[in-house]
Every structure is written in C-alpha cells, then in structure tokens.
Design an enzyme around this catalytic site. Structure first.
Site, short mmCIF file in Angstrom:
data_model
loop_
_atom_site.label_atom_id
_atom_site.label_comp_id
_atom_site.label_asym_id
_atom_site.label_seq_id
_atom_site.Cartn_x
_atom_site.Cartn_y
_atom_site.Cartn_z
N CYS A 12 -6.09 -10.51 4.70
CA CYS A 12 -6.10 -11.61 3.72
C CYS A 12 -7.26 -11.52 2.74
CB CYS A 12 -6.17 -12.96 4.42
SG CYS A 12 -4.73 -13.30 5.43
N1 LIG Z 1 -2.09 -12.51 9.74
C1 LIG Z 1 -2.64 -13.61 9.26
O1 LIG Z 1 -3.57 -14.16 9.82
C2 LIG Z 1 -2.14 -14.23 7.98
C3 LIG Z 1 -2.63 -15.50 7.63
C4 LIG Z 1 -2.15 -16.11 6.50
C5 LIG Z 1 -1.23 -15.45 5.70
N2 LIG Z 1 -0.81 -14.20 6.02
C6 LIG Z 1 0.19 -13.58 5.15
O2 LIG Z 1 1.45 -13.60 5.81
C7 LIG Z 1 2.21 -12.43 5.47
C8 LIG Z 1 2.59 -11.67 6.73
O3 LIG Z 1 1.40 -11.22 7.36
P1 LIG Z 1 1.38 -10.72 8.87
O4 LIG Z 1 -0.06 -10.63 9.22
O5 LIG Z 1 2.26 -11.53 9.72
O6 LIG Z 1 2.01 -9.26 8.70
P2 LIG Z 1 2.54 -8.31 9.88
O7 LIG Z 1 2.44 -6.93 9.34
O8 LIG Z 1 1.88 -8.65 11.17
O9 LIG Z 1 4.08 -8.70 10.02
C9 LIG Z 1 5.00 -8.50 9.01
C10 LIG Z 1 6.32 -8.06 9.64
O10 LIG Z 1 7.30 -7.98 8.61
C11 LIG Z 1 8.17 -6.91 8.92
N3 LIG Z 1 8.91 -6.57 7.71
C12 LIG Z 1 8.50 -5.85 6.65
N4 LIG Z 1 9.50 -5.81 5.73
C13 LIG Z 1 10.53 -6.52 6.21
C14 LIG Z 1 11.80 -6.87 5.72
N5 LIG Z 1 12.22 -6.47 4.52
N6 LIG Z 1 12.61 -7.62 6.50
C15 LIG Z 1 12.19 -8.03 7.72
N7 LIG Z 1 10.98 -7.74 8.23
C16 LIG Z 1 10.16 -7.00 7.48
C17 LIG Z 1 7.23 -5.85 9.45
O11 LIG Z 1 7.94 -4.90 10.24
C18 LIG Z 1 6.27 -6.69 10.29
O12 LIG Z 1 6.71 -6.81 11.63
C19 LIG Z 1 1.33 -11.66 4.49
O13 LIG Z 1 1.64 -12.06 3.19
C20 LIG Z 1 -0.06 -12.13 4.84
O14 LIG Z 1 -0.95 -11.99 3.74
C21 LIG Z 1 -1.24 -13.58 7.15
#
Ligand SMILES: NC(=O)c1ccc[n+]([C@@H]2O[C@H](COP(=O)([O-])OP(=O)(O)OC[C@H]3O[C@@H](n4cnc5c(N)ncnc54)[C@H](O)[C@@H]3O)[C@@H](O)[C@H]2O)c1
Length: 443
Positions: A276
């Site tokens: 992030c």
């Molecule tokens: N991790 C955090 O603490 C956090 C906090 C706030 C916001 N975010 C935001 O949330 C979003 C997701 O982050 P995350 O940490 O969960 O990512 P992550 O990589 O842990 O998970 C994302 C998942 O999406 C899947 N994916 C990718 N393309 C896809 C598609 N077309 N269809 C279905 N699945 C698909 C991936 O295989 C993966 O399992 C990002 O925008 C991030 O900036 C994350």
C-alpha cells in the site's frame, strides 16, 4: 425512493438470501469473506489462482495470520465455496473486487487486474447485481474505467446493475482490528447504487461512512495512505538529521507523543514496505501529472523513503568500521524480511533492497525470519536462494553483525544482543534490552 430493482437487492440483504461474490482471495478478500459469513451471508470466492481455490476448498489457509480453522468454519456452516470459473460471476447478487493494483515498471498505475476482472464480469453480469471495487486506486477509476467495461454487456450501470467503490482498510497481523470492526467508506455512481452498497456493508461491518460519490471514496483511500507515506518520510528525514546530531530519534518521538493533542506518532524504518504505502500515493501523483498538476509532497516523500535502505547500509558500514571491520567479508544476518512485524508478507519489503546493497558491498549475508522460511523470488531483485537461519547463541556469535529490519515479536532480542558482536537496530526493537547495550547501534 429507490427503484424496484434496488429495493429487491436491499430486501435480499436484509433476509440474507443475497449471495456475496468476493473476487481476489488474498489479504483483503479472505477477511471480507470472514466478515460476511459471520453476518450470515453465503459467499462465493473467485480467484484466477486455482491453487488458492483448491486450498480454500480443503479448508486450508495460505496466509499465516488467517487461521485455517476460520476457513474450515465457513465450509462447515455451508456458507462458503470457491471457484476459478469466472463464468459463474453471474451467480452472486453482489460482487466485491479485491484484486491487486500494483505499479508497472515505469511506476505508473497498473490496472490490468481490475480491467481483466471487469471484462470477466461484463461477460457474465445480469440485471440486479451490485459490483463494488475494493482495490485501492486513483479517483475516477470506478466511473471512467470500470463502468464502460461493465456496460459492454449491454446493461446500464446505475439502473440495470449497481456500481460502488468501498476501499479496504485492512491492517494485516493486527489482532486489534478485524475487517468487520473497521468503518467502511462507501461512494457510488448514483443514489440507488449507494443504497444497495450501503445496506450490504452495514450488515457486515461496524459502521459505514457514505460519501457523495465514488470519486470521494477513492480519494479518501489515497489520502489515508499518502498521509502515512508523507509522515513516515518526515520522521525518516528527521532520523538522519538527529543521527548526525547524536540525538536518539526514538526517544524524541516518545517524548513528543506525550502531547495530548495535535501530534500523532509515526516511526522511522529501513524503508517503506507492503503493497500500500510504497505504491498507492503514486496512483494519485500519476493522475495529477496527467492533468498537468504537481503532487510535490508525494514525490518528495517517495524520494526520502526510497533513500532509506541506502542510508541504513551506509550506517551499517560505519558501525562495522567502529569494530574495525569492513563490510566486505563480514558475516551479516538480516533479521526480518517480511515488510512488517509478525506477518509473512514480503511484498515491497525494504529488506530485499538492504540485502542486495549489502551483497553488492561484499557482505557474507544470511537472513532470519520465522515467518518466511525460504527467501521468495522477487521480480525486481536478484538475490541467491537462501533459507532462514535460526538465531541460536552459536549462530549469533559466529556473525559480525545482525541488522534488524523487521521487529518480529518472535525474535529473542536480549539473546540476540547477548551473543551477536554487534546489533544494528532500525526499528528500536532492542529498546527494552538492558544488558550489553554497548553492542547496540540504532539507526
Ligand atoms: N493487503 C492489505 O493490507 C490491503 C489493505 C488495503 C487495501 N489493499 C488493496 O486491496 C487490493 C488487493 O490487495 P491484496 O493484498 O488482497 O492482494 P493479494 O495479492 O493478496 O490478493 C489478490 C488476489 O487476486 C487474485 N486475482 C488477480 N487477478 C484476478 C482476477 N482477474 N480475477 C480473480 N482473482 C484475481 C490473485 O490471484 C490474488 O489471490 C489491492 O488494491 C491493495 O492495494 C490491500
């Protein structure tokens, strides 16, 4: 007064017949499933990674701080299923998109995952569905990027189906906050969409904060992360100034934070980490540049924060020098490769850059991280395969220095300081160690 289609979705939320589809089963998606299943909703998880889908179907977590017993509980209550079959995206009544939003090689926003997901949805969408983007992004993404793709289905956003943006505020590894306990900002493309999304989230999280439109919600999320990035840059810069004045920045912050108003403590570190703070601010600066505007605070914070690994390695060389040792050939163990305390997530961790810089200077390098047993391959770094070393007294005394990059609670700091000849602490993790303090150098 909402439309009949909107009312029907609201009714299905109220009587829990509404099925929630979560797209992207990662650090954000899984806690959301937990919140919605706990509120009595049936959830269908979607991920392109079939290994993750299979693992969840077996009731097994692949994220350390999300316990497998939680997933087994969702399955047992028959409230959860997972699939990699995107043609099923028409089944749930609400779709929450939690896919990655990284930067590309030019450090510009990479919306390919969001776009790809919307293309899948457009091929399956039906009337009456609600689509909410949760991924962090720049203002206008929901309306200007998502909606046109979804409308390729021939359906009209805002009347045939509903669209909203509600940013995730997950704090991984922090037991104080669960997804259900954190208020959620919700903005939408029109009033019906806001009513549907608001009703859905209201039934699963502590509170919702409705805002006028999706652009406000998108901007609020980037503000939260820019606020952190800028304040961390400020204390990182002050650390370098105070270091050269012989003033302990940690003690300064501890003293300043006794002010009961107008001050919020941020802490320095070896550089920014996670998916992030090092990334999201640049979504907004990219948008500003596109409009001929200048996001100076964001760019400056990025410059200061990105310089920290170099600074820490220079200080490491100075501290070794005090002990009459060069970096070249010194046995240095980097403690902590996850980007923050007590998680197993190495994304964007500054430890990788520290390791690359130390290797470039000829250090005999190892690492220890109880949460990361094998060094993962990182796209931007060229590091040799390594396995985490256990920090036994024998191992510690065989080293020239330990460099603490992540302050995991599993590390035994008094033992580390007792046995290692030199401990370089970028996190103030050794603050409560009382013996052998002459071996500690903070930076
Ligand atoms: N991790 C955090 O603490 C956090 C906090 C706030 C916001 N975010 C935001 O949330 C979003 C997701 O982050 P995350 O940490 O969960 O990512 P992550 O990589 O842990 O998970 C994302 C998942 O999406 C899947 N994916 C990718 N393309 C896809 C598609 N077309 N269809 C279905 N699945 C698909 C991936 O295989 C993966 O399992 C990002 O925008 C991030 O900036 C994350």
């Amino acid at each position: 007064m909402v439309s009949a289609r909107c009312q029907s979705l609201i009714d299905s939320v109220k009587d829990r017949s509404c099925t929630v589809g979560i797209i992207g089963l990662g650090y954000v998606g899984l806690p959301l499933i937990d919140a919605f299943t706990n509120a009595g909703f049936r959830c269908l998880g979607f991920d392109v990674d079939s290994k993750k889908v299979e693992s969840l179907k077996r009731g097994e977590s692949y994220i350390k701080h999300i316990d497998s017993t939680k997933i087994a509980g969702w399955l047992k209550r028959e409230l959860f299923d997972a699939t990699d079959d995107m043609t099923r995206l028409g089944e749930p009544d609400a779709l929450l998109i939690c896919v990655p939003t990284p930067l590309d090689d030019a450090r510009d926003p990479d919306l390919s995952y969001v776009v790809g997901t919307c293309e899948y949805i457009a091929a399956a969408i039906r009337t009456g569905q609600l689509v909410v983007l949760e991924s962090t992004t720049y203002p206008t993404t929901t309306r200007d990027v998502m909606v046109p793709i979804l409308e390729r289905s021939g359906l009209k956003a805002g009347s045939d189906f509903f669209v909203a943006y509600s940013p995730e505020r997950e704090d991984p590894g922090n037991p104080e906050f669960s997804a259900a306990g954190i208020p959620k900002v919700v903005g939408a493309i029109n009033d019906d969409s806001l009513q549907c999304a608001g009703e859905l989230y209201k039934s699963a999280v502590a509170a919702i904060v409705p805002v006028s439109n999706c652009e406000v919600a998108e901007a609020a999320k980037v503000l939260e992360n820019i606020y952190r990035a800028v304040n961390i840059a400020l204390v990182n810069e002050l650390k370098t100034l105070f270091d050269s004045m012989g003033i302990d920045v940690w003690e300064v912050i501890d003293a300043a934070k006794t002010k009961p108003f107008g001050f919020h403590a941020f802490y320095p570190g070896p550089g920014l980490g996670g998916h992030c703070i090092p990334i999201d601010p640049f979504y907004l600066s990219w948008l500003a540049r596109k409009q001929g505007l200048n996001a100076r605070f964001i760019e400056l914070a990025g410059e200061v924060n990105r310089a920290m690994p170099d600074y820490v390695v220079s200080r490491t060389a100075e501290f070794l020098n005090e002990f009459r040792k060069p970096v070249r050939g010194s046995k240095i163990c980097l403690a902590g490769v996850a980007y923050k305390r007590d998680v197993d997530d190495p994304r964007e961790s500054p430890s990788f850059e520290l390791m690359e810089l130390l290797l470039r200077r000829g250090a005999d390098l190892s690492y220890s991280d109880p949460h990361v047993p094998k060094l993962p391959h990182m796209r931007h770094f060229d590091l040799p395969p390594m396995e985490s070393q256990e920090l036994t007294p024998e191992y510690l005394s065989s080293l020239d220095a330990v460099l603490i990059a992540t302050d995991h609670t599993a590390f035994d700091y008094p033992m580390m300081v007792q046995h290692a000849p030199l401990v370089i602490d970028t996190r103030n993790a050794t603050a409560s160690v009382t013996r052998f303090r002459d071996k500690i150098r903070k930076t």
